[in-house]
Motif scaffolding. Structure first.
Motif, PDB file in Angstrom:
ATOM      1  N   ASP A   6       0.819  -1.207   0.000  1.00  0.00           N
ATOM      2  CA  ASP A   6       0.000   0.000   0.000  1.00  0.00           C
ATOM      3  C   ASP A   6       0.856   1.262   0.000  1.00  0.00           C
ATOM      4  O   ASP A   6       0.579   2.219  -0.731  1.00  0.00           O
ATOM      5  N   TRP A  47       2.374   2.008  -3.492  1.00  0.00           N
ATOM      6  CA  TRP A  47       1.470   2.588  -4.472  1.00  0.00           C
ATOM      7  C   TRP A  47       0.986   3.970  -4.059  1.00  0.00           C
ATOM      8  O   TRP A  47       0.827   4.854  -4.909  1.00  0.00           O
ATOM      9  N   ARG A  48       0.784   4.192  -2.788  1.00  0.00           N
ATOM     10  CA  ARG A  48       0.361   5.531  -2.366  1.00  0.00           C
ATOM     11  C   ARG A  48       1.451   6.559  -2.636  1.00  0.00           C
ATOM     12  O   ARG A  48       1.169   7.697  -3.027  1.00  0.00           O
ATOM     13  N   TRP A  86      -6.066   3.604  -5.435  1.00  0.00           N
ATOM     14  CA  TRP A  86      -5.395   4.688  -4.721  1.00  0.00           C
ATOM     15  C   TRP A  86      -5.930   6.056  -5.103  1.00  0.00           C
ATOM     16  O   TRP A  86      -5.556   7.056  -4.496  1.00  0.00           O
ATOM     17  N   TYR A  98       1.347   7.313  -6.295  1.00  0.00           N
ATOM     18  CA  TYR A  98       0.174   8.127  -6.604  1.00  0.00           C
ATOM     19  C   TYR A  98       0.386   9.581  -6.186  1.00  0.00           C
ATOM     20  O   TYR A  98       0.086  10.513  -6.952  1.00  0.00           O
ATOM     21  N   ARG A 112      -7.900  -4.057  -2.728  1.00  0.00           N
ATOM     22  CA  ARG A 112      -7.956  -2.705  -2.146  1.00  0.00           C
ATOM     23  C   ARG A 112      -8.993  -1.820  -2.840  1.00  0.00           C
ATOM     24  O   ARG A 112      -9.168  -0.678  -2.466  1.00  0.00           O
TER      25      ARG A 112
END
Length: 324
Positions: free
Chosen positions: A34, A37-38, A200, A41, A257
């Motif tokens: 997570d 990827w956050r 995301w 983003y 997610r």
């Protein structure tokens, strides 16, 4: 399961019936999945779109289609912008991904699923015709391996960022869409990128993924195919360590997610994107989901046009429900 005459040296249904396909789970995520990827983003959201509308390319089906370019995390990307003839009437926005051959024109993605809609159709990093980048292979078998030995350098991450930046560009180009939930449409490669990117990005409210790729890489590595996955399988035999990188780019893992409504259209028979991976994406979704099973993907068959028309109607109904 469907049985089609073919000359592939393997079974494109992989011996699995629908009930078996619906039991395929997603691989476990790396501990920092997570956060990885956050961070990507957030970096993409810091990019100023600097969108530029180019020439009018075509006018049909009540829309005008323009060349467009915008800034992404690895330079400018090109694509097309679709606007209704009465731009003041825009109520919906779509980002539309493409398959693993790139995109030379808008094609069958028009008409859009909903009236009074605007859309951006980007060409992602390295892909023809408007995403070409020096040093990045433009053919799927080479593209899918570019940077695969590095979690942070893998080109698939740049392609996902292109979708996020396309959403930023669409908001800049059509200010009336600010604050409205976008729809996403993606087929095959574009379906896999959507599954990776949408969890995301709070700007997306619903998505349709058709025969999505990149689902359940550990399983995909055991399944022969004639798509980009075969290039990954060959590379893996010499470089087994890439499994650690692929774990961050698993569309089924990412789908766990995703809590927005998603319509998935996986195929029972597909020589290019193995169906077990496609169904793994659908099975993993954590939010509202709809399933439209296709007889085949990436393969011509009797009844294909009828199924495509039914899927288009179902897609319109789906987005009417979740966006309108």
């Amino acid at each position: 399961m469907p049985r089609f005459a073919h000359d592939f040296p393997f079974d494109p249904s992989y011996g699995r019936a629908l009930d078996e396909l619906l039991r395929i789970a997603a691989p476990a995520a790396p501990a920092d999945f997570d956060r990885f990827w956050r961070d990507r983003y957030e970096a993409a959201r810091r990019v100023e779109p600097e969108s530029r509308i180019g020439a009018l390319v075509e006018e049909r089906d009540g829309v005008r289609i323009f060349d467009v370019s915008y800034a992404s995390t690895r330079g400018r990307r090109g694509g097309w912008l679709v606007l209704p003839a009465d731009v003041a009437s825009v109520r919906h926005g779509f980002v539309i991904g493409h398959g693993y051959g790139g995109r030379a024109q808008v094609g069958q993605d028009i008409p859009l699923p909903l009236p009074a809609s605007a859309a951006i159709l980007p060409c992602v990093t390295g892909m023809p015709s408007k995403g070409l980048l020096p040093g990045v292979p433009s053919v799927a078998d080479g593209h899918v391996l570019h940077g695969i030995d590095s979690r942070d350098g893998y080109v698939i991450g740049d392609c996902v960022a292109d979708l996020w930046c396309a959403a930023s560009a669409l908001t800049e180009l059509v200010p009336a869409l600010a604050g409205r939930g976008f729809g996403y449409l993606g087929e095959s490669f574009g379906g896999g990128l959507g599954a990776l990117g949408l969890p995301w990005d709070e700007r997306f409210a619903a998505a349709q993924l058709r025969v999505p790729t990149f689902g359940n890489h550990p399983l995909r590595l055991t399944l022969p195919c004639v798509g980009s996955g075969e290039a990954v399988r060959r590379h893996h035999r010499e470089h087994p360590g890439i499994v650690d990188v692929l774990a961050y780019y698993d569309a089924a893992t990412a789908a766990t997610r995703m809590d927005i409504p998603v319509l998935v259209a996986p195929a029972l028979f597909d020589p290019v994107v193995p169906p077990p991976g496609q169904f793994a994406v659908y099975n993993a979704l954590s939010g509202p989901r709809e399933l439209r099973v296709l007889q085949a993907g990436h393969f011509p068959y009797d009844g294909e046009d009828v199924e495509a028309q039914a899927l288009r109607a179902a897609t319109t109904e789906f987005f009417t429900k979740h966006l309108a």
